[in-house]
Design a protein around this motif. Structure first.
Motif, PDB file in Angstrom:
ATOM      1  N   LEU A  51      22.961  -2.062  -0.460  1.00 53.89           N
ATOM      2  CA  LEU A  51      22.167  -0.849  -0.404  1.00 53.89           C
ATOM      3  C   LEU A  51      23.050   0.376  -0.589  1.00 53.89           C
ATOM      4  O   LEU A  51      24.150   0.442  -0.082  1.00 53.89           O
ATOM      5  CB  LEU A  51      21.434  -0.755   0.934  1.00 53.89           C
ATOM      6  N   GLY A  52      22.520   1.366  -1.296  1.00 54.37           N
ATOM      7  CA  GLY A  52      23.255   2.601  -1.494  1.00 54.37           C
ATOM      8  C   GLY A  52      24.416   2.440  -2.452  1.00 54.37           C
ATOM      9  O   GLY A  52      25.321   3.255  -2.470  1.00 54.37           O
ATOM     10  N   ASP A  53      24.424   1.414  -3.248  1.00 52.94           N
ATOM     11  CA  ASP A  53      25.525   1.140  -4.154  1.00 52.94           C
ATOM     12  C   ASP A  53      24.939   0.799  -5.516  1.00 52.94           C
ATOM     13  O   ASP A  53      23.839   0.290  -5.619  1.00 52.94           O
ATOM     14  CB  ASP A  53      26.338  -0.042  -3.622  1.00 52.94           C
ATOM     15  N   ARG A  54      25.672   1.045  -6.577  1.00 52.62           N
ATOM     16  CA  ARG A  54      25.170   0.778  -7.919  1.00 52.62           C
ATOM     17  C   ARG A  54      25.351  -0.669  -8.336  1.00 52.62           C
ATOM     18  O   ARG A  54      24.934  -1.048  -9.414  1.00 52.62           O
ATOM     19  CB  ARG A  54      25.858   1.689  -8.919  1.00 52.62           C
ATOM     20  N   ARG A  55      25.976  -1.492  -7.503  1.00 52.85           N
ATOM     21  CA  ARG A  55      26.193  -2.889  -7.876  1.00 52.85           C
ATOM     22  C   ARG A  55      24.907  -3.683  -7.923  1.00 52.85           C
ATOM     23  O   ARG A  55      24.879  -4.778  -8.424  1.00 52.85           O
ATOM     24  CB  ARG A  55      27.166  -3.545  -6.911  1.00 52.85           C
ATOM     25  N   GLU A  56      23.797  -3.161  -7.402  1.00 53.48           N
ATOM     26  CA  GLU A  56      22.540  -3.900  -7.437  1.00 53.48           C
ATOM     27  C   GLU A  56      21.836  -3.762  -8.782  1.00 53.48           C
ATOM     28  O   GLU A  56      20.829  -4.385  -9.018  1.00 53.48           O
ATOM     29  CB  GLU A  56      21.630  -3.419  -6.313  1.00 53.48           C
ATOM     30  N   MET A  57      22.349  -2.940  -9.686  1.00 54.61           N
ATOM     31  CA  MET A  57      21.726  -2.719 -10.979  1.00 54.61           C
ATOM     32  C   MET A  57      22.188  -3.782 -11.974  1.00 54.61           C
ATOM     33  O   MET A  57      23.261  -4.332 -11.855  1.00 54.61           O
ATOM     34  CB  MET A  57      22.103  -1.335 -11.518  1.00 54.61           C
ATOM     35  N   GLY A  58      21.366  -4.046 -12.981  1.00 56.97           N
ATOM     36  CA  GLY A  58      21.762  -4.940 -14.056  1.00 56.97           C
ATOM     37  C   GLY A  58      21.335  -6.373 -13.818  1.00 56.97           C
ATOM     38  O   GLY A  58      20.820  -6.735 -12.771  1.00 56.97           O
ATOM     39  N   LEU A  59      21.580  -7.193 -14.830  1.00 48.78           N
ATOM     40  CA  LEU A  59      21.205  -8.598 -14.763  1.00 48.78           C
ATOM     41  C   LEU A  59      22.247  -9.450 -14.064  1.00 48.78           C
ATOM     42  O   LEU A  59      21.927 -10.487 -13.516  1.00 48.78           O
ATOM     43  CB  LEU A  59      20.978  -9.142 -16.176  1.00 48.78           C
ATOM     44  N   LEU A  60      23.496  -9.032 -14.103  1.00 46.17           N
ATOM     45  CA  LEU A  60      24.573  -9.824 -13.520  1.00 46.17           C
ATOM     46  C   LEU A  60      25.148  -9.124 -12.294  1.00 46.17           C
ATOM     47  O   LEU A  60      25.552  -7.973 -12.378  1.00 46.17           O
ATOM     48  CB  LEU A  60      25.695 -10.032 -14.537  1.00 46.17           C
ATOM     49  N   PRO A  61      25.219  -9.815 -11.170  1.00 43.56           N
ATOM     50  CA  PRO A  61      25.880  -9.217 -10.004  1.00 43.56           C
ATOM     51  C   PRO A  61      27.392  -9.252 -10.169  1.00 43.56           C
ATOM     52  O   PRO A  61      27.924  -9.855 -11.107  1.00 43.56           O
ATOM     53  CB  PRO A  61      25.420 -10.102  -8.846  1.00 43.56           C
ATOM     54  N   ASP A  62      28.094  -8.622  -9.249  1.00 43.57           N
ATOM     55  CA  ASP A  62      29.550  -8.571  -9.319  1.00 43.57           C
ATOM     56  C   ASP A  62      30.186  -9.947  -9.221  1.00 43.57           C
ATOM     57  O   ASP A  62      31.282 -10.161  -9.715  1.00 43.57           O
ATOM     58  CB  ASP A  62      30.102  -7.685  -8.198  1.00 43.57           C
ATOM     59  N   ARG A  63      29.498 -10.896  -8.580  1.00 41.70           N
ATOM     60  CA  ARG A  63      30.058 -12.236  -8.437  1.00 41.70           C
ATOM     61  C   ARG A  63      30.222 -12.935  -9.780  1.00 41.70           C
ATOM     62  O   ARG A  63      31.005 -13.857  -9.914  1.00 41.70           O
ATOM     63  CB  ARG A  63      29.173 -13.085  -7.541  1.00 41.70           C
ATOM     64  N   ALA A  64      29.462 -12.512 -10.788  1.00 43.42           N
ATOM     65  CA  ALA A  64      29.552 -13.149 -12.102  1.00 43.42           C
ATOM     66  C   ALA A  64      30.885 -12.854 -12.772  1.00 43.42           C
ATOM     67  O   ALA A  64      31.287 -13.563 -13.692  1.00 43.42           O
ATOM     68  CB  ALA A  64      28.412 -12.678 -12.995  1.00 43.42           C
ATOM     69  N   LYS A  65      31.599 -11.825 -12.295  1.00 37.32           N
ATOM     70  CA  LYS A  65      32.900 -11.507 -12.886  1.00 37.32           C
ATOM     71  C   LYS A  65      33.941 -12.563 -12.564  1.00 37.32           C
ATOM     72  O   LYS A  65      34.975 -12.641 -13.211  1.00 37.32           O
ATOM     73  CB  LYS A  65      33.372 -10.144 -12.386  1.00 37.32           C
ATOM     74  N   ALA A  66      33.683 -13.377 -11.546  1.00 40.69           N
ATOM     75  CA  ALA A  66      34.628 -14.431 -11.179  1.00 40.69           C
ATOM     76  C   ALA A  66      34.592 -15.587 -12.175  1.00 40.69           C
ATOM     77  O   ALA A  66      35.538 -16.372 -12.231  1.00 40.69           O
ATOM     78  CB  ALA A  66      34.313 -14.952  -9.782  1.00 40.69           C
ATOM     79  N   LEU A  67      33.522 -15.703 -12.942  1.00 42.54           N
ATOM     80  CA  LEU A  67      33.416 -16.788 -13.924  1.00 42.54           C
ATOM     81  C   LEU A  67      34.262 -16.467 -15.150  1.00 42.54           C
ATOM     82  O   LEU A  67      34.445 -15.305 -15.500  1.00 42.54           O
ATOM     83  CB  LEU A  67      31.952 -16.956 -14.350  1.00 42.54           C
ATOM     84  N   PRO A  68      34.777 -17.484 -15.830  1.00 40.89           N
ATOM     85  CA  PRO A  68      35.522 -17.223 -17.064  1.00 40.89           C
ATOM     86  C   PRO A  68      34.577 -16.711 -18.142  1.00 40.89           C
ATOM     87  O   PRO A  68      33.413 -17.115 -18.199  1.00 40.89           O
ATOM     88  CB  PRO A  68      36.096 -18.591 -17.434  1.00 40.89           C
ATOM     89  N   PRO A  69      35.049 -15.793 -18.989  1.00 45.01           N
ATOM     90  CA  PRO A  69      34.161 -15.254 -20.026  1.00 45.01           C
ATOM     91  C   PRO A  69      33.848 -16.318 -21.074  1.00 45.01           C
ATOM     92  O   PRO A  69      34.676 -17.181 -21.357  1.00 45.01           O
ATOM     93  CB  PRO A  69      34.978 -14.114 -20.634  1.00 45.01           C
ATOM     94  N   PRO A  70      32.649 -16.255 -21.644  1.00 48.34           N
ATOM     95  CA  PRO A  70      32.327 -17.212 -22.712  1.00 48.34           C
ATOM     96  C   PRO A  70      33.109 -16.878 -23.971  1.00 48.34           C
ATOM     97  O   PRO A  70      33.642 -15.770 -24.119  1.00 48.34           O
ATOM     98  CB  PRO A  70      30.819 -17.016 -22.920  1.00 48.34           C
TER      99      PRO A  70
END
Length: 160
Positions: A51-70
């Motif tokens: 709440l009160g943060d811009r990380r809730e926007m978009g289709l991918l949450p911040d946790r998706a950054k931990a995955l290797p890029p395609p």
């Protein structure tokens, strides 16, 4: 500062800037959780929403950054790039212009946009697959395999 009640969370009071969690998610729960900072996030608790943060926007949450890029070249990028190029060529044909020779800059633009959308869709697909894999592995860990009848019963030896 007293917590603000969040809609959809019955009886839970959460302050702005804290991780949203349902009432059923105990603090410090490890079961099926990824952690963001010091706050565990259960997979059942709308993960990644702060709440009160811009990380809730978009289709991918911040946790998706931990995955290797395609890979840059993947099936979604190729197909959507081809669809973009076909769209530009069809638009030329419908406007009675030379299909392949007119508007080459638009063709390149449509291919680039299609390629980018395909890459992003592949990232979303990889994230959802990883999330489902984690949920399945957590379920398997919580529900150990029960003994089968073959393990319980003695071996059968017929009488001759």
């Amino acid at each position: 500062m007293p917590g603000k009640a969040v809609g959809g969370l019955k009886g839970a009071a959460v302050r702005v800037g804290t991780v949203v969690a349902r009432s059923g998610c105990p603090p410090g729960a490890v079961r099926g959780c990824w952690t963001v900072g010091s706050h565990p996030l259960s997979l059942n608790c709308r993960p990644g929403r702060v709440l009160g943060d811009r990380r809730e926007m978009g289709l991918l949450p911040d946790r998706a950054k931990a995955l290797p890029p395609p890979g840059i070249v993947n099936r979604n990028s190729v197909w959507l790039g081809l669809i973009g190029w076909t769209t530009a060529v069809l638009q030329n044909g419908l406007n009675r212009r030379p299909a392949l020779k007119a508007g080459v800059h638009r063709q390149l633009l449509f291919v680039t946009v299609g390629w980018f959308l395909g890459y992003y869709l592949t990232k979303v697909e990889n994230y959802k697959t990883a999330k489902l894999d984690q949920e399945m592995m957590e379920y398997i860990r919580q529900h150990p395999e029960k003994k089968t009848y073959a393990e319980i019963l003695e071996d059968f030896h017929p009488i001759h």
